[in-house]
Write an enzyme that holds these catalytic residues in place. Structure first.
Site, PDB file in Angstrom:
ATOM      1  N   ASP A  47     -24.900   3.403 -13.864  1.00 11.76           N
ATOM      2  CA  ASP A  47     -25.877   2.943 -14.836  1.00 11.76           C
ATOM      3  C   ASP A  47     -27.244   2.864 -14.138  1.00 11.76           C
ATOM      4  O   ASP A  47     -27.355   3.121 -12.929  1.00 11.76           O
ATOM      5  CB  ASP A  47     -25.459   1.609 -15.474  1.00 11.76           C
TER       6      ASP A  47
ATOM      7  N   SER B  60      -6.059 -14.018   1.965  1.00 13.66           N
ATOM      8  CA  SER B  60      -6.947 -13.058   1.307  1.00 13.66           C
ATOM      9  C   SER B  60      -7.171 -13.515  -0.130  1.00 13.66           C
ATOM     10  O   SER B  60      -6.253 -14.068  -0.756  1.00 13.66           O
ATOM     11  CB  SER B  60      -6.291 -11.666   1.328  1.00 13.66           C
ATOM     12  N   ASN B  61      -8.361 -13.280  -0.633  1.00 17.08           N
ATOM     13  CA  ASN B  61      -8.724 -13.607  -2.022  1.00 17.08           C
ATOM     14  C   ASN B  61      -8.507 -15.093  -2.331  1.00 17.08           C
ATOM     15  O   ASN B  61      -8.120 -15.444  -3.444  1.00 17.08           O
ATOM     16  CB  ASN B  61      -7.914 -12.739  -3.005  1.00 17.08           C
TER      17      ASN B  61
ATOM     18  N   TRP C  85     -13.254  -6.550   1.656  1.00 14.21           N
ATOM     19  CA  TRP C  85     -12.575  -5.338   1.183  1.00 14.21           C
ATOM     20  C   TRP C  85     -13.437  -4.597   0.161  1.00 14.21           C
ATOM     21  O   TRP C  85     -14.329  -5.177  -0.438  1.00 14.21           O
ATOM     22  CB  TRP C  85     -11.161  -5.600   0.687  1.00 14.21           C
TER      23      TRP C  85
ATOM     24  N   GLY D 138     -17.530   4.331  -3.003  1.00 10.46           N
ATOM     25  CA  GLY D 138     -18.468   5.456  -3.051  1.00 10.46           C
ATOM     26  C   GLY D 138     -19.501   5.373  -4.156  1.00 10.46           C
ATOM     27  O   GLY D 138     -20.358   6.256  -4.277  1.00 10.46           O
TER      28      GLY D 138
ATOM     29  N   ASN E  65     -25.636   8.478  -3.181  1.00 11.72           N
ATOM     30  CA  ASN E  65     -26.373   9.355  -4.101  1.00 11.72           C
ATOM     31  C   ASN E  65     -25.547  10.558  -4.517  1.00 11.72           C
ATOM     32  O   ASN E  65     -24.844  11.146  -3.721  1.00 11.72           O
ATOM     33  CB  ASN E  65     -27.668   9.825  -3.442  1.00 11.72           C
TER      34      ASN E  65
ATOM     35  N   LEU F 263     -17.608  -0.372   0.446  1.00  6.90           N
ATOM     36  CA  LEU F 263     -18.431   0.764   0.002  1.00  6.90           C
ATOM     37  C   LEU F 263     -18.357   0.952  -1.509  1.00  6.90           C
ATOM     38  O   LEU F 263     -18.797   1.975  -2.034  1.00  6.90           O
ATOM     39  CB  LEU F 263     -17.978   2.061   0.692  1.00  6.90           C
TER      40      LEU F 263
ATOM     41  N   TYR G 277       0.833  -1.203   0.000  1.00  4.84           N
ATOM     42  CA  TYR G 277       0.000   0.000   0.000  1.00  4.84           C
ATOM     43  C   TYR G 277       0.868   1.252   0.000  1.00  4.84           C
ATOM     44  O   TYR G 277       1.725   1.439   0.866  1.00  4.84           O
ATOM     45  CB  TYR G 277      -0.955   0.018   1.203  1.00  4.84           C
TER      46      TYR G 277
HETATM   47  N1  LIG Z   1      -7.199  -7.889   0.199  1.00  2.75           N
HETATM   48  C1  LIG Z   1      -7.219  -7.181  -0.905  1.00  2.75           C
HETATM   49  O1  LIG Z   1      -6.924  -7.660  -2.013  1.00  2.75           O
HETATM   50  C2  LIG Z   1      -7.605  -5.737  -0.831  1.00  2.75           C
HETATM   51  C3  LIG Z   1      -7.823  -4.986  -1.996  1.00  2.75           C
HETATM   52  C4  LIG Z   1      -8.193  -3.651  -1.870  1.00  2.75           C
HETATM   53  C5  LIG Z   1      -8.353  -3.094  -0.602  1.00  2.75           C
HETATM   54  N2  LIG Z   1      -8.110  -3.837   0.526  1.00  2.75           N
HETATM   55  C6  LIG Z   1      -8.286  -3.298   1.885  1.00  2.75           C
HETATM   56  O2  LIG Z   1      -9.619  -2.880   1.985  1.00  2.75           O
HETATM   57  C7  LIG Z   1      -9.690  -1.512   2.364  1.00  2.75           C
HETATM   58  C8  LIG Z   1     -10.885  -0.909   1.742  1.00  2.75           C
HETATM   59  O3  LIG Z   1     -10.823  -0.946   0.336  1.00  2.75           O
HETATM   60  P1  LIG Z   1     -11.325   0.315  -0.506  1.00  2.75           P
HETATM   61  O4  LIG Z   1     -10.488   1.458  -0.208  1.00  2.75           O
HETATM   62  O5  LIG Z   1     -11.463  -0.121  -1.913  1.00  2.75           O
HETATM   63  O6  LIG Z   1     -12.782   0.436   0.195  1.00  2.75           O
HETATM   64  P2  LIG Z   1     -14.056   1.368   0.087  1.00  2.75           P
HETATM   65  O7  LIG Z   1     -14.415   1.736   1.482  1.00  2.75           O
HETATM   66  O8  LIG Z   1     -15.082   0.690  -0.746  1.00  2.75           O
HETATM   67  O9  LIG Z   1     -13.584   2.660  -0.696  1.00  2.75           O
HETATM   68  C9  LIG Z   1     -12.809   3.660  -0.094  1.00  2.75           C
HETATM   69  C10 LIG Z   1     -12.374   4.642  -1.138  1.00  2.75           C
HETATM   70  O10 LIG Z   1     -13.528   5.156  -1.767  1.00  2.75           O
HETATM   71  C11 LIG Z   1     -13.650   6.527  -1.479  1.00  2.75           C
HETATM   72  N3  LIG Z   1     -15.054   6.739  -1.090  1.00  2.75           N
HETATM   73  C12 LIG Z   1     -15.775   6.040  -0.220  1.00  2.75           C
HETATM   74  N4  LIG Z   1     -17.014   6.521  -0.130  1.00  2.75           N
HETATM   75  C13 LIG Z   1     -17.073   7.571  -0.962  1.00  2.75           C
HETATM   76  C14 LIG Z   1     -18.091   8.481  -1.311  1.00  2.75           C
HETATM   77  N5  LIG Z   1     -19.301   8.424  -0.745  1.00  2.75           N
HETATM   78  N6  LIG Z   1     -17.819   9.425  -2.215  1.00  2.75           N
HETATM   79  C15 LIG Z   1     -16.593   9.503  -2.768  1.00  2.75           C
HETATM   80  N7  LIG Z   1     -15.569   8.666  -2.468  1.00  2.75           N
HETATM   81  C16 LIG Z   1     -15.819   7.702  -1.575  1.00  2.75           C
HETATM   82  C17 LIG Z   1     -12.726   6.828  -0.311  1.00  2.75           C
HETATM   83  O11 LIG Z   1     -12.275   8.151  -0.371  1.00  2.75           O
HETATM   84  P3  LIG Z   1     -12.004   9.012   0.974  1.00  2.75           P
HETATM   85  O12 LIG Z   1     -10.676   8.558   1.487  1.00  2.75           O
HETATM   86  O13 LIG Z   1     -12.021  10.409   0.506  1.00  2.75           O
HETATM   87  O14 LIG Z   1     -13.119   8.706   1.919  1.00  2.75           O
HETATM   88  C18 LIG Z   1     -11.629   5.818  -0.535  1.00  2.75           C
HETATM   89  O15 LIG Z   1     -10.708   6.286  -1.516  1.00  2.75           O
HETATM   90  C19 LIG Z   1      -8.354  -0.912   1.952  1.00  2.75           C
HETATM   91  O16 LIG Z   1      -7.976   0.209   2.708  1.00  2.75           O
HETATM   92  C20 LIG Z   1      -7.425  -2.079   2.220  1.00  2.75           C
HETATM   93  O17 LIG Z   1      -7.087  -2.095   3.580  1.00  2.75           O
HETATM   94  C21 LIG Z   1      -7.758  -5.145   0.411  1.00  2.75           C
END
Ligand SMILES: NC(=O)c1ccc[n+]([C@@H]2O[C@H](COP(=O)([O-])OP(=O)(O)OC[C@H]3O[C@@H](n4cnc5c(N)ncnc54)[C@H](OP(=O)(O)O)[C@@H]3O)[C@@H](O)[C@H]2O)c1
Length: 318
Positions: free
Chosen positions: A239, A156-157, A223, A229, A233, A226, A55
């Site tokens: 889509d 993981s995965n 993982w 994002g 809304n 959300l 990361y």
């Molecule tokens: N094991 C794996 O292969 C794997 C792969 C990917 C990730 N991970 C882990 O999972 C964690 C979460 O993954 P993720 O970051 O993809 O999760 P996520 O919670 O789905 O997405 C977070 C990202 O989306 C943005 N975001 C969230 N809500 C939003 C909204 N309402 N509007 C605009 N942007 C929004 C956040 O920005 P802001 O920072 O501005 O809130 C952040 O960049 C990672 O930190 C990591 O620890 C693991």
């Protein structure tokens, strides 16, 4: 870590910390950002933090370690999880994987140093490696456990078959499997209901994975819970189906007086796999937005849960 710490169900993902996926050094502002996120997380009762060696090309762990060096008292209030196994932009290759014993040990030791901790609480194998050899993984885990570098291990995965394959040689319990699970990434439930139906499409998620994890006492972590994002809304580029799901999420959030993020995570946490979402935000405000998710999960009815799923999949169930 003290043994008295209670691991939270919501896990704080740290992938966004450190200033991004570039070779620029991190600055004090990135350490401040990490500190603010950690403080908010602990205030909300979120005690588990998720990292990986890759990361921010090591910077996410590095800024986290800088916070712990600044505030050593924080260490005993948290559980630190990290991962190894993915190589990004190394050896003149794009991405590849390496779960050889030497690679697991050296990458875990490097993570421990960047995090500035004595012991990593949990080490996950980030992705399956096509050359993965259970004997090599077992040797690495035994060495890391004996040296006090790592307390517990997971994956993981990985599919049930891959985990069972590892367990033929690995003696330590595998405590977690971190998978991509969300309203936008629903294969873990789609596979179950599509079983034995006409026109079943190719799985990206082998049927039985979460069931195997629950049966074997392996925590299921989610993982990207959300969908970065996507369903909130106002987010652009949706889509028709996704827009309908986003609209339903907003309506349910308004009815309950909670955030859309809490609805999304609550939907995941309502599932019988006792899913542990790994959030990805680096902003304290958005972390606060997920804080009500456990309560949402506890009160979400069957009909509400299915309504969300059907809206997100954009068509009726078989
Ligand atoms: N094991 C794996 O292969 C794997 C792969 C990917 C990730 N991970 C882990 O999972 C964690 C979460 O993954 P993720 O970051 O993809 O999760 P996520 O919670 O789905 O997405 C977070 C990202 O989306 C943005 N975001 C969230 N809500 C939003 C909204 N309402 N509007 C605009 N942007 C929004 C956040 O920005 P802001 O920072 O501005 O809130 C952040 O960049 C990672 O930190 C990591 O620890 C693991």
């Amino acid at each position: 870590m003290t043994t008295s710490i209670t691991p939270s169900r919501i896990i704080v993902g740290c992938m966004g910390l450190g200033g991004g996926w570039n070779d620029d050094p991190h600055g004090p502002e990135h350490v401040d950002e990490a500190e603010a996120l950690i403080d908010t997380a602990l205030e909300l009762g979120f005690t588990v933090f998720d990292h990986a060696d890759i990361y921010g090309r090591g910077k996410s762990e590095r800024v986290f370690g800088d916070v712990l060096a600044r505030r050593p008292d924080l260490r005993e209030r948290m559980v630190i999880q990290t991962k190894c196994g993915i190589r990004i932009g190394e050896d003149d290759l794009p991405n590849y994987y390496n779960l050889s014993a030497e690679a697991i040990v050296s990458r875990a030791e490097a993570s421990r140093e960047r995090l500035q901790v004595e012991t990593i609480d949990t080490l996950l194998l980030h992705r399956p490696d096509a050359l993965m050899d259970p004997a090599e993984v077992a040797a690495a885990f035994t060495h890391l456990e004996a040296s006090g570098t790592v307390r517990a291990f997971g994956v993981s995965n990985m599919s049930a078959a891959q985990i069972a394959y590892l367990k033929t040689r690995v003696k330590q319990p595998l405590v977690a499997n971190q998978l991509q699970l969300s309203l936008g990434h629903r294969d873990f439930i789609e596979q179950g209901v599509r079983l034995n139906t006409a026109g079943n499409s190719e799985p990206t998620y082998p049927h039985g994975t979460w069931e195997y994890c629950v049966t074997e006492g392996i925590a299921v972590q989610a993982w990207s819970p959300l969908d970065r994002g996507k369903f909130v809304n106002g987010h652009v580029g949706l889509d028709e189906g996704d827009a309908a799901a986003a609209s339903l999420i907003a309506t349910m959030a308004a009815e309950r007086g909670v955030t859309p993020e809490a609805i999304q995570l609550g939907w995941l946490m309502r599932h019988p796999a006792a899913i542990q979402p790994v959030t990805g935000t680096k902003t304290p405000e958005r972390l606060r937005a997920v804080a009500g998710a456990e309560q949402v999960a506890a009160s979400m009815s069957y009909v509400e849960w299915y309504r969300l799923w059907i809206a997100a999949r954009g068509e009726a169930l078989p």
